[in-house]
Design a protein around this motif. Structure first.
Motif, PDB file in Angstrom:
ATOM      1  N   UNK A 147       0.824  -1.208   0.000  1.00 57.09           N
ATOM      2  CA  UNK A 147       0.000   0.000   0.000  1.00 57.09           C
ATOM      3  C   UNK A 147       0.859   1.260   0.000  1.00 57.09           C
ATOM      4  N   UNK A 148       1.914   1.259   0.778  1.00 60.74           N
ATOM      5  CA  UNK A 148       2.791   2.434   0.843  1.00 60.74           C
ATOM      6  C   UNK A 148       3.520   2.641  -0.475  1.00 60.74           C
ATOM      7  N   UNK A 149       3.954   1.553  -1.092  1.00 59.54           N
ATOM      8  CA  UNK A 149       4.627   1.653  -2.391  1.00 59.54           C
ATOM      9  C   UNK A 149       3.687   2.228  -3.444  1.00 59.54           C
ATOM     10  N   UNK A 150       2.452   1.717  -3.487  1.00 57.80           N
ATOM     11  CA  UNK A 150       1.486   2.225  -4.466  1.00 57.80           C
ATOM     12  C   UNK A 150       1.152   3.701  -4.223  1.00 57.80           C
ATOM     13  N   UNK A 151       1.243   4.140  -2.970  1.00 62.22           N
ATOM     14  CA  UNK A 151       0.880   5.518  -2.607  1.00 62.22           C
ATOM     15  C   UNK A 151       2.065   6.466  -2.628  1.00 62.22           C
ATOM     16  N   UNK A 152       3.235   5.949  -2.992  1.00 67.70           N
ATOM     17  CA  UNK A 152       4.411   6.810  -3.098  1.00 67.70           C
ATOM     18  C   UNK A 152       5.000   7.226  -1.757  1.00 67.70           C
ATOM     19  N   UNK A 153       4.705   6.452  -0.690  1.00 67.35           N
ATOM     20  CA  UNK A 153       5.262   6.739   0.633  1.00 67.35           C
ATOM     21  C   UNK A 153       6.545   5.938   0.801  1.00 67.35           C
ATOM     22  N   UNK A 154       7.665   6.628   1.047  1.00 70.17           N
ATOM     23  CA  UNK A 154       8.953   5.961   1.148  1.00 70.17           C
ATOM     24  C   UNK A 154       9.167   5.377   2.548  1.00 70.17           C
TER      25      UNK A 154
END
Length: 330
Positions: free
Chosen positions: A255-262
């Motif tokens: 989910x974080x990868x898809x949302x651009x959260x590093x």
């Protein structure tokens, strides 16, 4: 650490299939039997010692698992405990019979004893006792039922995780956890990890209930809860998440990868159990190492000791943990 290639060779599949299965790739179409071979190979290769293969000579021990075989593949914690039990029993020269949640248990009375893995309702425990009085539970405190059990510690590792975050100047900390029910639909209590998490942070005036989300202990739940957190608190996200098991954490990473959260630059993650998948995610997952193979082996040894004892005195054996830091946390 076993490599992707090592696991692929043992499971007789391609490197790419291993990588995608270990990361719970939702787009991969592969059968449960193949997934089980991969997960079991990954767990076995990461054991600290190789099992000794002895021919069964002492009789039959049953293992009862509270999950179905399919559910076990979503939470390697219980698969790893089961492998620890089986490895030790085979090493000691016992035949092993495995029962999952949806299997009939009638033949348990024919076994010398039973190792029961997971969580059960009072009615289920009484039924198991009637079928076979020689019981040891793993991952449930059954001392009130006068049954010995093997547990892991929860309080100390939660303190270690939170102390680590705070030492890194991270004080905005959330948590993802799950709610469980037994197979006969008896809802279990609050996750003890959440209880210790809340108590410790409340004492430091750092507890934020708005960053606590509850689902179930699966990758898909971790994904959905994380997306919910990102949507509802876009302007006030925590700096770190403690996640109650590795499977949920895999979903959180997606989910974080898809949302651009590093990760960990914008959001640090530490999960719980440290199953083999933690070493193959991107970034690799920091996690509390629960010695599941040791839990299984101790349970096997405890049952054999009971079988040979003149008097059985119920006891609780608690196995400690270690915080393993990798790339998902600062």
């Amino acid at each position: 650490m076993a490599t992707i290639k090592d696991i692929a060779q043992l499971a007789n599949v391609s490197n790419a299939t291993v990588s995608r299965v270990l990361n719970y790739d939702q787009t991969l179409s592969v059968g449960d039997e193949t997934r089980q071979r991969i997960f079991e190979a990954a767990e076995q290769l990461n054991y600290t010692k190789s099992p000794k293969k002895n021919n069964p000579q002492h009789g039959r021990i049953a293992i009862v698992e509270w999950y179905t075989a399919k559910e076990e593949l979503e939470d390697l914690y219980y698969l790893s405990i089961r492998l620890g039990v089986e490895t030790k029993l085979q090493e000691l020269g016992y035949e092993v019979t495995r029962f999952f949640q949806n299997d009939p248990f009638n033949t348990l009375s024919d076994a010398l004893g039973v190792i029961v893995i997971g969580k059960y309702s009072p009615a289920q425990i009484q039924r198991l006792k009637k079928l076979n009085s020689n019981l040891v539970f793993v991952d449930m405190n059954t001392l009130d039922y006068e049954i010995s059990c093997v547990m892991t510690d929860f309080k100390s590792p939660i303190k270690s995780v939170l102390d680590h975050f705070i030492a890194q100047k991270i004080t905005k900390i959330g948590m993802l956890t799950g709610q469980e029910s037994t197979a006969d639909q008896v809802q279990l209590g609050v996750d003890p990890r959440l209880t210790h998490f809340e108590t410790y942070l409340t004492a430091k005036n750092l507890y934020h209930p708005e960053w606590i989300l509850t689902g179930d202990f699966t990758p898909e739940s971790g994904y959905q809860l994380t997306m919910q957190l990102l949507k509802n608190h876009a302007d006030s996200l925590p700096e770190a998440l403690f996640i109650a098991n590795d499977a949920m954490a895999v979903g959180t990473l997606r989910a974080l990868h898809e949302s651009g959260i590093q990760v960990p630059e914008q959001l640090s993650l530490i999960s719980f159990n440290d199953t083999s998948i933690c070493q193959y995610t991107f970034p690799t997952l920091s996690s509390v190492k629960v010695y599941t193979d040791q839990m299984g082996q101790v349970a096997a040894e405890l049952l054999i000791k009971q079988l040979n004892a003149d008097q059985v005195i119920p006891q609780v054996i608690t196995i400690g943990t270690t915080l393993t830091l990798r790339n998902s946390s600062k």
